[in-house]
Design a protein around this motif. Structure first.
Motif, mmCIF file in Angstrom:
data_model
loop_
_atom_site.group_PDB
_atom_site.id
_atom_site.type_symbol
_atom_site.label_atom_id
_atom_site.label_comp_id
_atom_site.label_asym_id
_atom_site.label_seq_id
_atom_site.Cartn_x
_atom_site.Cartn_y
_atom_site.Cartn_z
ATOM 1 N N PRO A 111 -5.871 -19.989 4.462
ATOM 2 C CA PRO A 111 -5.544 -18.665 3.906
ATOM 3 C C PRO A 111 -6.585 -17.626 4.287
ATOM 4 O O PRO A 111 -7.792 -17.900 4.303
ATOM 5 C CB PRO A 111 -5.517 -18.918 2.397
ATOM 6 N N ASN A 112 -6.110 -16.422 4.617
ATOM 7 C CA ASN A 112 -6.979 -15.316 4.998
ATOM 8 C C ASN A 112 -7.332 -14.524 3.731
ATOM 9 O O ASN A 112 -6.604 -13.645 3.286
ATOM 10 C CB ASN A 112 -6.272 -14.425 6.019
ATOM 11 N N TRP A 113 -8.511 -14.885 3.107
ATOM 12 C CA TRP A 113 -8.909 -14.244 1.858
ATOM 13 C C TRP A 113 -9.292 -12.780 2.080
ATOM 14 O O TRP A 113 -9.108 -11.945 1.196
ATOM 15 C CB TRP A 113 -10.074 -15.004 1.223
ATOM 16 N N ALA A 116 -6.222 -10.658 1.947
ATOM 17 C CA ALA A 116 -5.682 -10.596 0.591
ATOM 18 C C ALA A 116 -6.467 -9.614 -0.270
ATOM 19 O O ALA A 116 -5.888 -8.852 -1.066
ATOM 20 C CB ALA A 116 -5.700 -11.987 -0.030
ATOM 21 N N MET A 117 -7.794 -9.594 -0.113
ATOM 22 C CA MET A 117 -8.614 -8.672 -0.894
ATOM 23 C C MET A 117 -8.326 -7.220 -0.510
ATOM 24 O O MET A 117 -8.230 -6.339 -1.359
ATOM 25 C CB MET A 117 -10.097 -9.000 -0.689
ATOM 26 N N VAL A 118 -8.195 -6.961 0.793
ATOM 27 C CA VAL A 118 -7.895 -5.600 1.241
ATOM 28 C C VAL A 118 -6.548 -5.138 0.699
ATOM 29 O O VAL A 118 -6.391 -4.003 0.231
ATOM 30 C CB VAL A 118 -7.922 -5.541 2.784
ATOM 31 N N ALA A 120 -5.102 -6.115 -2.045
ATOM 32 C CA ALA A 120 -5.213 -5.880 -3.485
ATOM 33 C C ALA A 120 -5.873 -4.534 -3.775
ATOM 34 O O ALA A 120 -5.457 -3.793 -4.671
ATOM 35 C CB ALA A 120 -6.003 -7.014 -4.133
ATOM 36 N N ILE A 121 -6.948 -4.197 -3.006
ATOM 37 C CA ILE A 121 -7.630 -2.916 -3.206
ATOM 38 C C ILE A 121 -6.688 -1.750 -2.925
ATOM 39 O O ILE A 121 -6.627 -0.752 -3.661
ATOM 40 C CB ILE A 121 -8.885 -2.846 -2.330
ATOM 41 N N VAL A 122 -5.910 -1.855 -1.836
ATOM 42 C CA VAL A 122 -4.958 -0.797 -1.486
ATOM 43 C C VAL A 122 -3.913 -0.622 -2.582
ATOM 44 O O VAL A 122 -3.528 0.495 -2.960
ATOM 45 C CB VAL A 122 -4.299 -1.103 -0.129
ATOM 46 N N ALA A 123 -3.468 -1.730 -3.191
ATOM 47 C CA ALA A 123 -2.463 -1.645 -4.252
ATOM 48 C C ALA A 123 -3.028 -0.952 -5.485
ATOM 49 O O ALA A 123 -2.355 -0.125 -6.128
ATOM 50 C CB ALA A 123 -1.964 -3.042 -4.595
ATOM 51 N N VAL A 124 -4.287 -1.262 -5.834
ATOM 52 C CA VAL A 124 -4.897 -0.639 -7.009
ATOM 53 C C VAL A 124 -5.074 0.862 -6.801
ATOM 54 O O VAL A 124 -4.773 1.689 -7.675
ATOM 55 C CB VAL A 124 -6.248 -1.315 -7.323
ATOM 56 N N VAL A 125 -5.581 1.250 -5.613
ATOM 57 C CA VAL A 125 -5.785 2.672 -5.327
ATOM 58 C C VAL A 125 -4.460 3.421 -5.360
ATOM 59 O O VAL A 125 -4.347 4.533 -5.898
ATOM 60 C CB VAL A 125 -6.491 2.839 -3.970
ATOM 61 N N GLY A 126 -3.436 2.829 -4.810
ATOM 62 C CA GLY A 126 -2.130 3.477 -4.819
ATOM 63 C C GLY A 126 -1.582 3.647 -6.217
ATOM 64 O O GLY A 126 -0.986 4.672 -6.558
ATOM 65 N N PHE A 127 -1.765 2.639 -7.078
ATOM 66 C CA PHE A 127 -1.272 2.732 -8.456
ATOM 67 C C PHE A 127 -1.997 3.832 -9.235
ATOM 68 O O PHE A 127 -1.376 4.602 -9.976
ATOM 69 C CB PHE A 127 -1.440 1.379 -9.142
ATOM 70 N N VAL A 128 -3.352 3.931 -9.068
ATOM 71 C CA VAL A 128 -4.131 4.966 -9.766
ATOM 72 C C VAL A 128 -3.696 6.366 -9.315
ATOM 73 O O VAL A 128 -3.494 7.284 -10.116
ATOM 74 C CB VAL A 128 -5.639 4.750 -9.539
ATOM 75 N N GLY A 129 -3.516 6.538 -8.003
ATOM 76 C CA GLY A 129 -3.088 7.847 -7.496
ATOM 77 C C GLY A 129 -1.723 8.243 -8.007
ATOM 78 O O GLY A 129 -1.476 9.398 -8.371
#
Length: 268
Positions: A111-113, A116-118, A120-129
């Motif tokens: 698995p490419n961790w 996966a981390m990148v 997740a970060i993009v999803a969080v930033v998008g949700f906050v915006g």
């Protein structure tokens, strides 16, 4: 017991059966030779049950199969009869076993961790915006007019059934013609009422199709310039040329020769 009364004694020979079927189909030896590419003297010899000119039993079986299809006969009983009269078909030689190379198993992917981390970060930033953007629009909404909450939606207009027109379905033949290329000639042959033998060549004499059509089978042939068609048992055939049905192809048991181009269906 009398041997002459046995079923084998009453059954015609292979050559006699081929000759009878050819005459019944209205074909000459020259026509059968042209369609099967079996030389005229060899056709005469086979109809007289002389297989010495065939060059061996393997070639004799091939000639019997070709001649039977040309006169709308099932070749299998004739080949079985030929084998019974000439010592039978030799048993096939078993093939030598083949060694299969061992398959190389690929290692399982890890698995490419990092990816996966990148993600997740993009999803969080998008949700906050998205939350900040939608929260600023709530304060700018205008006042609600009095009575709007109790207002009922206007009923949808009704149409009288007589004014509703059913959708127009295209004619199947028109849609079939529209889907065919106009710069080519397309022929579809179906053995609708019985089996039929067909042969098709292009304008240069090149063989495009040759063989027996069993009842219910179809063949579609296409050429850019012209198709010369020979049909055995023409009365059993349903023929479409460039998407249009040819109403009268011929009578049952007759042989018809036709020629078609990319234009309207015209018998040659």
């Amino acid at each position: 017991m009398s041997i002459g009364n046995s079923p084998e004694a009453d059954r015609p020979s292979v050559g006699a059966a081929l000759q009878k079927a050819r005459i019944g189909a209205g074909l000459t030896v020259e026509e059968v030779s042209t369609t099967t590419r079996v030389r005229i003297p060899l056709v005469h010899a086979i109809e007289q049950d002389d297989f010495s000119r065939c060059g061996g039993d393997v070639y004799a079986r091939g000639h019997i199969r070709a001649l039977a299809r040309a006169v709308s006969l099932d070749p299998r009983p004739l080949i079985d009869q030929f084998d019974a009269e000439h010592g039978g078909r030799p048993a096939p030689t078993p093939a030598a076993p083949l060694f299969e190379a061992e398959r190389i198993r690929s290692e399982p992917r890890r698995p490419n961790w990092t990816a996966a981390m990148v993600a997740a970060i993009v999803a969080v930033v998008g949700f906050v915006g998205f939350t900040l953007f939608t929260g600023g629009d709530k304060s700018g909404s205008g006042p609600i007019a009095v009575g709007d909450a109790n207002a009922k939606p206007a009923p949808a207009p009704t149409r009288h059934p007589s004014t509703i027109k059913p959708p127009v379905k295209p004619d199947p033949s028109d849609s079939a013609v529209a889907g065919l290329p106009k710069d080519k000639v397309t022929i579809k042959v179906t053995a609708r009422d019985g089996q039929s033998w067909i042969s098709a060549k292009d304008a240069n004499g090149k063989l495009l199709e040759d063989g027996l059509l069993k009842k219910g089978e179809s063949k579609t042939i296409t050429d850019k310039e012209r198709i010369d068609l020979v049909l055995g048992n023409a009365g059993a055939v349903q023929l479409y040329v460039n998407g249009k049905e040819v109403k009268k192809v011929g009578d049952k048991g007759t042989v018809e020769r036709l020629s078609y181009t990319p234009g309207d269906p015209q018998a040659g």
